[in-house]
Design a protein around this motif. Structure first.
Motif, PDB file in Angstrom:
ATOM      1  N   LYS A   1       8.286  -7.087  -1.096  1.00 22.86           N
ATOM      2  CA  LYS A   1       7.281  -6.116  -0.841  1.00 22.86           C
ATOM      3  C   LYS A   1       6.700  -5.686  -2.172  1.00 22.86           C
ATOM      4  O   LYS A   1       7.356  -5.086  -2.960  1.00 22.86           O
ATOM      5  N   GLN A   2       5.437  -5.947  -2.364  1.00 25.23           N
ATOM      6  CA  GLN A   2       4.790  -5.367  -3.577  1.00 25.23           C
ATOM      7  C   GLN A   2       3.946  -4.272  -3.242  1.00 25.23           C
ATOM      8  O   GLN A   2       3.837  -3.588  -2.007  1.00 25.23           O
ATOM      9  N   ASP A   3       3.021  -3.703  -4.180  1.00 20.73           N
ATOM     10  CA  ASP A   3       2.296  -2.754  -3.829  1.00 20.73           C
ATOM     11  C   ASP A   3       0.758  -2.930  -2.940  1.00 20.73           C
ATOM     12  O   ASP A   3       0.018  -3.486  -3.547  1.00 20.73           O
ATOM     13  N   GLY A   4       1.148  -2.662  -1.757  1.00 23.55           N
ATOM     14  CA  GLY A   4       0.072  -2.805  -0.883  1.00 23.55           C
ATOM     15  C   GLY A   4       0.392  -4.377  -0.037  1.00 23.55           C
ATOM     16  O   GLY A   4      -0.534  -4.648   0.870  1.00 23.55           O
TER      17      GLY A   4
ATOM     18  N   ASP B   1       2.836  -1.590   9.609  1.00 25.60           N
ATOM     19  CA  ASP B   1       3.386  -0.875   8.153  1.00 25.60           C
ATOM     20  C   ASP B   1       2.250  -0.510   7.548  1.00 25.60           C
ATOM     21  O   ASP B   1       1.479  -1.586   7.038  1.00 25.60           O
ATOM     22  N   ASN B   2       1.832   0.505   7.373  1.00 24.74           N
ATOM     23  CA  ASN B   2       0.632   1.092   6.598  1.00 24.74           C
ATOM     24  C   ASN B   2       0.815   0.801   5.329  1.00 24.74           C
ATOM     25  O   ASN B   2      -0.451   0.670   4.575  1.00 24.74           O
ATOM     26  N   GLU B   3       1.688   0.313   4.602  1.00 25.43           N
ATOM     27  CA  GLU B   3       1.916   0.064   3.303  1.00 25.43           C
ATOM     28  C   GLU B   3       1.543  -1.483   2.929  1.00 25.43           C
ATOM     29  O   GLU B   3       1.561  -2.130   1.883  1.00 25.43           O
ATOM     30  N   VAL B   4       1.511  -2.211   4.092  1.00 27.47           N
ATOM     31  CA  VAL B   4       1.264  -3.718   3.881  1.00 27.47           C
ATOM     32  C   VAL B   4      -0.262  -3.940   4.676  1.00 27.47           C
ATOM     33  O   VAL B   4      -0.427  -3.718   5.689  1.00 27.47           O
ATOM     34  N   ARG B   5      -1.097  -4.195   3.559  1.00 30.77           N
ATOM     35  CA  ARG B   5      -2.328  -4.512   4.136  1.00 30.77           C
ATOM     36  C   ARG B   5      -2.573  -6.007   3.838  1.00 30.77           C
ATOM     37  O   ARG B   5      -3.923  -6.371   4.057  1.00 30.77           O
ATOM     38  N   ALA B   6      -1.953  -6.944   3.325  1.00 25.63           N
ATOM     39  CA  ALA B   6      -1.978  -8.106   3.394  1.00 25.63           C
ATOM     40  C   ALA B   6      -0.913  -8.941   2.911  1.00 25.63           C
ATOM     41  O   ALA B   6       0.174  -8.342   2.800  1.00 25.63           O
ATOM     42  N   ILE B   7      -1.038 -10.477   3.374  1.00 23.88           N
ATOM     43  CA  ILE B   7       0.405 -11.118   3.470  1.00 23.88           C
ATOM     44  C   ILE B   7       0.139 -12.156   2.667  1.00 23.88           C
ATOM     45  O   ILE B   7      -1.098 -13.071   3.036  1.00 23.88           O
TER      46      ILE B   7
END
Length: 257
Positions: free
Chosen positions: A10-13, A45-51
């Motif tokens: 998990k990275q920043d965003g 998960d609002n902290e994940v905006r892209a994969i």
């Protein structure tokens, strides 16, 4: 959640998920189960905006379906987790998904990449659908997605011959967004994911929805989908924030509300 065949960071965003199923990163049931679980975990998960989906190792993003499972599938019927279902979930996902192909992608590996919204390919890699050489057809959406991406004529050539495309041809046909040296694929994908993570989540969601659903219907129906999405985003706090940031000459701080 623990993953047995994915290495997830998990990275920043955004999240980076590397398929880790040597030697070929085959898309067997454990890999599909992990991908399905990752999509479910990241959805709210609002902290994940892209994969970013990539492959472990240098040579292969994925060589496709796990051939060792074919006999059991033929004997027992449909597999528990369908590649069709997982790839449709990726294609219709409300957050952008990037395929970072540091190595070649064949068969189901190519079909996985085509279900992603954006694709970055290694300059030394190849990409193809060789199923006809095994006496079968692309069975996880390849016959449908490839013509939509590169046109009927070229898609038929690729599938009927089973011959792979070079990275140069894949780029010229519009199958991938960018071709870079192998050691730059993941960093390029991460840079793109970080940029998308700073974008307006609601607007990105509605663009993905309008394009994906609109391509499968008439332009009139597609415009209706677009209009519905426009109504949602124009009423959002993000739209107000975007306008304020523009006039105040500062970067916007989108919250997805």
């Amino acid at each position: 959640m623990e993953h047995t065949k994915l290495i997830v960071e998990k990275q920043d965003g955004y999240v980076v998920a590397a398929i880790n199923n040597p030697p070929a990163n085959a898309l067997g049931q454990p890999v599909l189960a992990d991908l399905n679980a990752l999509l479910d975990e990241s959805l709210n998960d609002n902290e994940v905006r892209a994969i970013v989906i990539t492959g472990s190792g240098e040579k292969l993003f994925s060589a496709g379906a796990d051939i060792t499972e074919f006999a059991s599938i033929q004997a027992d019927g449909a597999p528990k987790i369908s590649g069709h279902d997982v790839f449709l979930k990726i294609e219709n996902y409300p957050k952008p998904i990037i395929a970072a192909m540091q190595g070649s992608a064949f068969g189901g590996g190519n079909e996985l990449s085509m279900s992603c919204h954006l694709r970055i390919l290694s300059a030394s890699a190849k990409i193809g659908l060789p199923e006809v050489k095994l006496g079968i057809i692309p069975g996880w959406g390849g016959t449908q997605r490839l013509p939509r991406l590169i046109g009927k004529t070229k898609a038929l050539e690729v599938m009927l011959t089973g011959d792979p495309l070079s990275a140069e041809d894949a780029l010229s046909y519009g199958l991938v967004n960018k071709v870079v040296p192998a050691d730059q694929v993941l960093s390029e994908a991460k840079t793109l994911a970080a940029k998308l993570a700073k974008g307006a989540p609601l607007a990105i969601r509605e663009i993905l929805k309008a394009v994906t659903q609109g391509l499968n219907t008439t332009i009139e129906e597609g415009i209706k989908i677009e209009q519905a999405g426009s109504a949602v985003v124009f009423a959002s706090q993000d739209a107000k924030e975007g306008g304020m940031a523009f006039f105040q000459k500062r970067p916007p701080n989108f919250q997805g509300k």
